[in-house]
Design a protein around this motif. Structure first.
Motif, PDB file in Angstrom:
ATOM      1  N   VAL A 247      33.469  38.815  36.496  1.00  0.00           N
ATOM      2  CA  VAL A 247      35.662  39.208  35.735  1.00  0.00           C
ATOM      3  C   VAL A 247      36.205  37.559  36.079  1.00  0.00           C
ATOM      4  O   VAL A 247      35.245  36.808  35.819  1.00  0.00           O
ATOM      5  CB  VAL A 247      35.800  38.665  37.828  1.00  0.00           C
ATOM      6  CG1 VAL A 247      35.591  40.437  38.034  1.00  0.00           C
ATOM      7  CG2 VAL A 247      36.225  38.152  39.022  1.00  0.00           C
TER       8      VAL A 247
ATOM      9  N   THR B 281      39.137  35.042  36.316  1.00  0.00           N
ATOM     10  CA  THR B 281      40.157  34.549  37.247  1.00  0.00           C
ATOM     11  C   THR B 281      40.226  33.423  38.211  1.00  0.00           C
ATOM     12  O   THR B 281      39.150  32.300  37.420  1.00  0.00           O
ATOM     13  CB  THR B 281      39.438  35.837  38.523  1.00  0.00           C
ATOM     14  OG1 THR B 281      40.562  35.334  39.808  1.00  0.00           O
ATOM     15  CG2 THR B 281      38.509  35.625  39.526  1.00  0.00           C
TER      16      THR B 281
ATOM     17  N   LEU C 135      40.733  33.795  44.510  1.00  0.00           N
ATOM     18  CA  LEU C 135      40.661  35.041  44.939  1.00  0.00           C
ATOM     19  C   LEU C 135      39.882  35.312  45.834  1.00  0.00           C
ATOM     20  O   LEU C 135      39.711  36.215  47.001  1.00  0.00           O
ATOM     21  CB  LEU C 135      39.911  35.845  43.353  1.00  0.00           C
ATOM     22  CG  LEU C 135      39.183  37.427  43.392  1.00  0.00           C
ATOM     23  CD1 LEU C 135      39.889  38.207  43.544  1.00  0.00           C
ATOM     24  CD2 LEU C 135      38.114  37.804  42.107  1.00  0.00           C
TER      25      LEU C 135
ATOM     26  N   LEU D 137      47.580  37.621  43.797  1.00  0.00           N
ATOM     27  CA  LEU D 137      46.952  38.564  42.331  1.00  0.00           C
ATOM     28  C   LEU D 137      47.620  39.159  42.225  1.00  0.00           C
ATOM     29  O   LEU D 137      47.408  39.042  40.295  1.00  0.00           O
ATOM     30  CB  LEU D 137      47.134  39.889  43.523  1.00  0.00           C
ATOM     31  CG  LEU D 137      45.841  40.195  44.208  1.00  0.00           C
ATOM     32  CD1 LEU D 137      45.688  41.123  45.829  1.00  0.00           C
ATOM     33  CD2 LEU D 137      44.518  39.575  43.755  1.00  0.00           C
TER      34      LEU D 137
ATOM     35  N   HIS E 268      46.331  40.263  38.514  1.00  0.00           N
ATOM     36  CA  HIS E 268      45.317  41.759  39.012  1.00  0.00           C
ATOM     37  C   HIS E 268      46.299  42.374  39.944  1.00  0.00           C
ATOM     38  O   HIS E 268      48.164  41.890  40.082  1.00  0.00           O
ATOM     39  CB  HIS E 268      44.879  40.828  40.633  1.00  0.00           C
ATOM     40  CG  HIS E 268      43.020  39.508  39.784  1.00  0.00           C
ATOM     41  ND1 HIS E 268      42.978  39.999  38.295  1.00  0.00           N
ATOM     42  CD2 HIS E 268      42.685  38.571  39.868  1.00  0.00           C
ATOM     43  CE1 HIS E 268      41.920  38.400  37.899  1.00  0.00           C
ATOM     44  NE2 HIS E 268      42.240  38.916  38.856  1.00  0.00           N
TER      45      HIS E 268
ATOM     46  N   LEU F 220      40.225  44.192  39.718  1.00  0.00           N
ATOM     47  CA  LEU F 220      40.844  42.621  38.949  1.00  0.00           C
ATOM     48  C   LEU F 220      40.630  42.655  37.322  1.00  0.00           C
ATOM     49  O   LEU F 220      40.445  42.049  36.450  1.00  0.00           O
ATOM     50  CB  LEU F 220      39.397  41.723  39.556  1.00  0.00           C
ATOM     51  CG  LEU F 220      39.111  42.221  40.724  1.00  0.00           C
ATOM     52  CD1 LEU F 220      37.431  41.742  41.732  1.00  0.00           C
ATOM     53  CD2 LEU F 220      40.546  41.180  41.475  1.00  0.00           C
TER      54      LEU F 220
ATOM     55  N   TRP G  46      43.543  41.101  34.252  1.00  0.00           N
ATOM     56  CA  TRP G  46      44.249  39.974  34.133  1.00  0.00           C
ATOM     57  C   TRP G  46      44.267  39.816  32.663  1.00  0.00           C
ATOM     58  O   TRP G  46      44.893  38.808  32.202  1.00  0.00           O
ATOM     59  CB  TRP G  46      42.905  38.967  34.268  1.00  0.00           C
ATOM     60  CG  TRP G  46      43.513  37.630  34.255  1.00  0.00           C
ATOM     61  CD1 TRP G  46      43.756  36.470  34.523  1.00  0.00           C
ATOM     62  CD2 TRP G  46      42.897  37.373  32.636  1.00  0.00           C
ATOM     63  NE1 TRP G  46      43.505  35.628  33.970  1.00  0.00           N
ATOM     64  CE2 TRP G  46      42.729  35.488  33.063  1.00  0.00           C
ATOM     65  CE3 TRP G  46      42.237  37.691  31.608  1.00  0.00           C
ATOM     66  CZ2 TRP G  46      42.941  34.699  31.437  1.00  0.00           C
ATOM     67  CZ3 TRP G  46      41.890  36.896  30.514  1.00  0.00           C
ATOM     68  CH2 TRP G  46      41.914  35.679  30.399  1.00  0.00           C
TER      69      TRP G  46
END
Length: 336
Positions: A219, A221, A226, A303, A308, A326, A329
């Motif tokens: 992912v 992020t 996270l 988030l 997210h 996720l 993004w």
């Protein structure tokens, strides 16, 4: 706009009509021919129309400018339009005086908030030192000090204190969170393993099973933030689950949706719409007195800023399932 203009100028219009009526009456009573009134009346009407036209344009410009300033109230006092009379000037000065008071109070409040945040951040960092020291001391074998059972209980309590301290620290950073983001690719399973390892002692002490399915999902992020969210969600699952299993796996239909599922007490249907509100504890929090009402608020906020999405599905007595999408993004987070 024309209706507003005539509504404001209605006194002057009525006065002009009264004056015209007085002139016409005077001409009539003196026996003068009313035809003589048409020429001066036409001139007066022409100049009245000319004056009214330019006055309307000025009124329209001022009205539209004030409407525009309503969209930017903080700067409005500096860009107010020119005044036409002493009363308008008084109002203008009054608005500026209120603006000065507002700016002064805002600066004072910002300074107080900044000082409080600085102290809170310093405190959360400093309190970690004695917590770590106490944990190390309790982990040392010393039969003369306390029993193993008491030692485990104290370690559990210290661990819970540490979680609350971390939560307080992240809360103080919430306003400046976006400046701390570092987006890159992360292997999701590595983050999940870190979070599970962090709660290993709790899993053991509560004798809960863990069903964690490995995944190769990658992912985009911020890994640190996270990980904090995953820890919060695992903490909630452990807090409200006394027996059974906590499952962590990828959604079968959505390749980038992480699912954290427990067999705990669940969330009441009437509480579900409010679980993300700051300070809301709900029925579970009132019964068990363990909830701060901050964890899910922080998770939802973080988030959202990461781009997210979180969905919580729960039923009283049948556990809770949390889904972290996720993949959002790519659509939202990249715009930040």
């Amino acid at each position: 706009m024309i209706r507003l203009y005539f509504k404001q100028k209605r006194k002057r219009v009525v006065l002009d009509l009264v004056f015209a009526g007085i002139f016409a009456l005077c001409f009539y009573l003196t026996g003068a021919e009313l035809l003589l009134l048409w020429y001066p009346a036409s001139l007066c009407l022409f100049f009245e129309f000319l004056f009214g036209f330019f006055d309307f344009l000025k009124f329209q410009e001022k009205h539209e400018r004030l409407l525009m300033l309503c969209l930017y109230p903080k700067e409005a006092a500096e860009f107010l339009p020119d005044t036409n009379d002493a009363i308008e000037e008084d109002y203008k000065n009054l608005v500026r005086a209120f603006a000065d008071i507002y700016r002064t109070e805002r600066k004072a409040n910002e300074k107080k908030t900044e000082s409080a945040m600085e102290y809170m951040t310093l405190w959360t960092h400093q309190i970690k030192t004695p917590i770590t020291a106490m944990q190390l001391l309790l982990q040392e074998p010393d039969e003369t000090m306390i029993s193993d059972r008491k030692r485990r209980e104290l370690l559990d309590q210290l661990f819970e204190i540490e979680q609350y301290v971390d939560m307080a620290l992240q809360y103080t950073r919430l306003d400046t969170i976006t400046s701390d983001f570092l987006f890159q690719e992360y292997r999701l399973f590595d983050l999940v393993k870190q979070a599970v390892k962090y709660f290993a002692r709790t899993f053991i002490s509560k004798k809960l099973s863990l069903d964690m399915k490995e995944t190769d999902t990658v992912v985009v992020t911020d890994g640190k933030w996270l990980l904090f969210v995953i820890k919060q969600l695992l903490s909630n699952a452990l807090k409200y689950t006394d027996r059974g299993v906590i499952s962590v796996y990828m959604h079968p239909d959505h390749t980038q949706t992480l699912v954290i599922k427990d067999t705990g007490i669940g969330i009441a249907a009437e509480d579900l719409p409010r679980i993300y509100e700051r300070g809301f504890t709900g029925e579970n929090g009132r019964l068990q007195k363990k909830s701060t009402g901050i964890g899910l608020y922080l998770s939802k906020t973080i988030l959202g800023r990461l781009g997210h999405r979180i969905v919580i599905i729960s039923e009283t007595g049948r556990g809770t399932r949390v889904e972290l999408d996720l993949a959002e993004w790519k659509k939202k987070g990249a715009e930040r």
